[in-house]
Design an enzyme around this catalytic site. Structure first.
Site, PDB file in Angstrom:
ATOM      1  N   HIS A 127      27.555 -47.934 129.816  1.00 55.44           N
ATOM      2  CA  HIS A 127      26.126 -47.879 129.507  1.00 55.44           C
ATOM      3  C   HIS A 127      25.607 -49.311 129.371  1.00 55.44           C
ATOM      4  O   HIS A 127      26.316 -50.190 128.875  1.00 55.44           O
ATOM      5  CB  HIS A 127      25.900 -47.100 128.210  1.00 55.44           C
ATOM      6  CG  HIS A 127      24.466 -46.746 127.995  1.00 55.44           C
ATOM      7  ND1 HIS A 127      23.532 -47.672 127.562  1.00 55.44           N
ATOM      8  CD2 HIS A 127      23.784 -45.593 128.178  1.00 55.44           C
ATOM      9  CE1 HIS A 127      22.353 -47.078 127.495  1.00 55.44           C
ATOM     10  NE2 HIS A 127      22.477 -45.824 127.866  1.00 55.44           N
ATOM     11  N   GLU A 136      20.775 -45.781 135.849  1.00 57.59           N
ATOM     12  CA  GLU A 136      19.873 -46.068 134.734  1.00 57.59           C
ATOM     13  C   GLU A 136      19.371 -47.501 134.859  1.00 57.59           C
ATOM     14  O   GLU A 136      20.051 -48.441 134.400  1.00 57.59           O
ATOM     15  CB  GLU A 136      20.610 -45.937 133.388  1.00 57.59           C
ATOM     16  CG  GLU A 136      21.004 -44.544 133.007  1.00 57.59           C
ATOM     17  CD  GLU A 136      21.067 -44.364 131.492  1.00 57.59           C
ATOM     18  OE1 GLU A 136      20.575 -43.353 131.008  1.00 57.59           O
ATOM     19  OE2 GLU A 136      21.594 -45.248 130.787  1.00 57.59           O
TER      20      GLU A 136
HETATM   21  P1  13P Z   1      15.892 -43.176 127.084  1.00 57.83           P
HETATM   22  O1  13P Z   1      15.803 -41.779 127.608  1.00 57.83           O
HETATM   23  O2  13P Z   1      15.569 -43.271 125.602  1.00 57.83           O
HETATM   24  O3  13P Z   1      15.115 -44.142 127.911  1.00 57.83           O
HETATM   25  O4  13P Z   1      17.426 -43.620 127.170  1.00 57.83           O
HETATM   26  C1  13P Z   1      18.060 -43.512 128.376  1.00 57.83           C
HETATM   27  C2  13P Z   1      19.479 -43.790 128.151  1.00 57.83           C
HETATM   28  O5  13P Z   1      19.882 -44.901 127.901  1.00 57.83           O
HETATM   29  C3  13P Z   1      20.394 -42.638 128.224  1.00 57.83           C
HETATM   30  O6  13P Z   1      21.710 -43.057 128.288  1.00 57.83           O
END
Ligand code: 13P
Length: 263
Positions: free
Chosen positions: A94, A166
């Site tokens: 992450h 992400e």
């Molecule tokens: P948000 O949905 O709060 O933007 O976070 C995304 C995230 O990092 C999920 O792992």
């Protein structure tokens, strides 16, 4: 029709009793959906108590992190080996771990291998920062993050993993904007093309790719509609039972519409 995978990443936001309360609400609000897989990623401490609380027909568990060695003198760490019978999935790489805990490419590669070795499916997070994006480095970053992380896996193992795109700038904690579904589609295609080059078209098609970054009940559909998007990784909105149930509902309605159109 592939199952839609929805992952709730609660980050460090809920203690054990708060997590338990949220599970209680979610079990009331969310119906059983055969074609949607819902995964909860609470804090490490909450995994054990929640494992006996969750309705296993509705929910599975994921760890948010673990250590790449199975045993040994690593004070304070929890290994994938210790989590093996507790979780189905583990979030690995992450951006918050890459940024705040300096997890680099080789470490993430070792964590992915440790998860697989312990029969835990990695949810590998990849994505560029705002700076990398403006410098035109998105492809390079995605290429390096994807190819290094999978380096020690067999073709068969790669097929089973989950990749979450992400973009760091679109994650709510980094106060970025929303990613446009068109841009997400381009990044997802690129990720699959990298896998196709290394492991073949079949594997690239089978790998599940999720989107994460400020997804909520009002935006989830626009991402799930992207060709090749298998689900979402949700942060902030997953802490609100109504919003998360709304996300599940939107996924269910989309799934339902698509199956009806197929008939
Ligand atoms: P948000 O949905 O709060 O933007 O976070 C995304 C995230 O990092 C999920 O792992």
């Amino acid at each position: 029709m592939r199952k839609i995978l929805l992952v709730a990443n609660w980050k460090m936001d809920l203690n054990v009793s708060q997590g338990s309360f949220l599970v209680h609400r979610l079990q009331e609000l969310i119906r059983l959906h055969r074609d949607i897989e819902i995964v909860l990623a609470p804090s490490m401490m909450a995994l054990q108590p929640l494992s006996v609380q969750i309705d296993r027909r509705k929910f599975r568990l994921a760890a948010q992190n673990a250590y790449q060695k199975d045993v040994g003198p690593y004070t304070g760490e929890v290994s994938f080996a210790m989590l093996r019978d507790l979780v189905h999935y583990a979030i690995i790489g992450h951006s918050e771990r890459r940024i705040y805990f300096h997890e680099d490419l080789p470490m993430i590669r070792d964590k992915v291998a440790a998860a697989v070795r312990n029969e835990i499916t990695p949810i590998l997070c990849v994505g560029e920062t705002q700076h990398e994006r403006t410098e035109g480095l998105t492809r390079r970053v995605l290429h390096d993050q994807v190819t290094t992380a999978l380096h020690n896996l067999t073709t068969r193992e790669v097929r089973d993993i989950v990749i979450a795109y992400e973009p760091v700038w679109a994650i709510s904690t980094f106060q970025g904007g929303h990613a446009r579904p068109d841009d997400v589609a381009v990044a997802m295609r690129y990720i699959r093309s990298q896998i196709a080059q290394l492991y073949g078209e079949h594997v690239a098609t089978d790998v599940r790719v999720l989107y994460g970054g400020s997804v909520d009940d009002t935006t989830v559909r626009s991402y799930l509609e992207i060709d090749g998007c298998d689900g979402a990784l949700v942060g902030a909105a997953s802490l609100n039972p109504y919003k998360f149930a709304g996300i599940v509902d939107a996924a269910y309605r989309l799934q339902h519409e698509l199956t009806t159109n197929e008939d």
